[in-house]
Design a protein around this motif. Structure first.
Motif, PDB file in Angstrom:
ATOM      1  N   ILE A   1      10.834 -15.728  12.269  1.00  0.00           N
ATOM      2  CA  ILE A   1      11.748 -16.658  12.939  1.00  0.00           C
ATOM      3  C   ILE A   1      12.985 -16.896  12.072  1.00  0.00           C
ATOM      4  O   ILE A   1      14.121 -16.922  12.571  1.00  0.00           O
ATOM      5  N   ALA A   2      12.787 -17.062  10.762  1.00  0.00           N
ATOM      6  CA  ALA A   2      13.913 -17.309   9.858  1.00  0.00           C
ATOM      7  C   ALA A   2      14.871 -16.126   9.823  1.00  0.00           C
ATOM      8  O   ALA A   2      16.096 -16.301   9.777  1.00  0.00           O
ATOM      9  N   ASP A   3      14.334 -14.912   9.842  1.00  0.00           N
ATOM     10  CA  ASP A   3      15.194 -13.725   9.822  1.00  0.00           C
ATOM     11  C   ASP A   3      16.008 -13.589  11.103  1.00  0.00           C
ATOM     12  O   ASP A   3      17.100 -13.013  11.095  1.00  0.00           O
ATOM     13  N   ARG A   4      15.491 -14.116  12.202  1.00  0.00           N
ATOM     14  CA  ARG A   4      16.205 -14.020  13.473  1.00  0.00           C
ATOM     15  C   ARG A   4      17.180 -15.177  13.696  1.00  0.00           C
ATOM     16  O   ARG A   4      17.978 -15.141  14.630  1.00  0.00           O
ATOM     17  N   ALA A   5      17.110 -16.195  12.877  1.00  0.00           N
ATOM     18  CA  ALA A   5      18.019 -17.331  13.009  1.00  0.00           C
ATOM     19  C   ALA A   5      19.420 -16.941  12.559  1.00  0.00           C
ATOM     20  O   ALA A   5      19.613 -15.932  11.857  1.00  0.00           O
TER      21      ALA A   5
END
Length: 395
Positions: free
Chosen positions: A70-74
């Motif tokens: 999720i953090a990488d896609r933010a």
């Protein structure tokens, strides 16, 4: 524009990240000193205290990779870090209103999990930012250890001065401090205009691309070395007490390891610029073998001092070596996910170590360190096998 709005802009991104790292492990430091005592005072048995501390770890084994993805896609890793830090800031409030096992388990878990989730995201984000800017990640990370030690000493002083009832307000205050410091974090990714000017990101863009033996073996190997350190954290004070080490010496010996860890982090860049990451990981494993063998003979204080200083190599050098190794072979597209995967390996080995070595310590005492040495040696052999499979990138 208010002073609060313009003040962060006067600080470098590295300084703002350092301020957050100073607070990120403070609640862990407070819990190390008094968490178990507070839980016992709330009527929890030893078995219940073990469950309360184990449940967040077990849950994060399943969730860490998801949080990293999720953090990488933010838009920026900062969003997930701030959200987790703010969530962890308010959850301890629930501990003021519960007194039974299930209530404490619920809110202790809700307070611990966001911190555990954002740790690898923050490491990945700060590592990528400092690499891009040509600055020193080790310097930033070292302040996390300093904050941890400061919280240990502060908690001991506050509880001794104000009594046991002061622990929970202090724990909440440290949580709120961390949440507040997260608000001044910089954006870690390069601005859009600069992203276009940078060369194409090197490394794998999907985690499956690097799920090969040469990539996995060093991380699994050092996770084994990491697991052996939990013998030190969980049982060493008890072993030293049984060995006859005075109580007023045990604390400074423990602190010496943490200070040596911070010193290595401050100096790590000098090693990283000269030595390939996997050679640093291998050195960490081999020195751990020697350290644990020596610890197995129950040495006196005169030998324990240099052995504790070796924590700088057996822990800090290996940890930062692994983080550099991951960054060398993966792109920013999976930075947080890859770092979260590494943390999952560490957590898995933690469970194995606490169960296995806990049984061994009860059976043979300090001689359990001989088994820890063999465990670390096997980890080193896995790193060496990786080097044979795939030559390291230049430092």
């Amino acid at each position: 524009m208010s002073t609060l709005e313009i003040a962060p802009s006067r600080m470098t991104p590295e300084l703002r990240a350092t301020g957050f790292y100073l607070t990120i492990f403070m609640t862990a430091g407070a819990s190390t000193v008094y968490g178990g005592i507070w839980l016992s005072g709330m009527g929890m048995t030893a078995e219940q205290i073990g469950i309360i501390n184990a449940v967040p770890v077990l849950l994060m084994l399943a969730l860490n990779l998801l949080v990293g993805r999720i953090a990488d896609r933010a838009r920026d890793w900062r969003q997930v870090i701030v959200a987790g830090a703010l969530l962890a800031a308010v959850m301890p409030v629930g501990l003021f209103f519960v007194g039974d096992f299930w209530g404490i388990l619920l809110f202790w878990t809700l307070a611990a999990m966001p911190v555990m989730a954002i740790g690898p995201v923050a490491d990945a984000a700060a590592m990528r930012m400092t690499r891009r800017n040509g600055t020193d990640f080790g310097f930033i990370r070292a302040w996390g250890t300093i904050g941890y030690m400061a919280a240990i000493f502060a908690t001991g002083y506050v509880v001794a001065s104000l009594g046991p009832a002061s622990f929970l307000p202090l724990f909440l205050a440290l949580s709120l401090l961390r949440g507040g410091m997260s608000l001044v974090l910089p954006n870690f990714r390069a601005p859009p205009g600069r992203q276009q000017a940078l060369p194409a990101a090197a490394g794998a863009r999907r985690l499956l691309e690097v799920m090969q033996p040469w990539f996995l073996l060093p991380l699994v190997g050092w996770a084994m070395v990491f697991g052996t350190h939990l013998v030190l954290n969980a049982f060493q004070g008890l072993l030293w007490k049984e060995q006859g080490i005075p109580a007023d010496v045990i604390g400074p010996l423990m602190a010496l390891a943490a200070f040596s860890e911070a010193a290595m982090m401050f100096a790590f860049r000098r090693f990283a610029l000269r030595v390939p990451a996997r050679y640093l990981i291998l050195a960490s494993a081999l020195v751990a073998v020697l350290r644990w063998i020596a610890m197995g003979f129950s040495p006196g204080v005169e030998l324990l001092v240099p052995l504790q200083m070796l924590h700088s190599v057996t822990f800090a050098l290996g940890l930062l070596g692994c983080m550099n190794f991951i960054a060398n072979w993966t792109s920013e597209d999976i930075a947080a996910e890859a770092q979260s995967f590494f943390v999952v390996l560490q957590q898995g080995m933690s469970v194995v170590a606490l169960v296995g070595f806990g049984w061994l310590v009860g059976l043979v005492g300090a001689q359990a360190y001989f088994v820890a040495a063999a465990f670390a040696l096997l980890g080193g052999l896995l790193v060496l096998a990786s080097v044979r499979m795939q030559q390291p990138k230049p430092a």
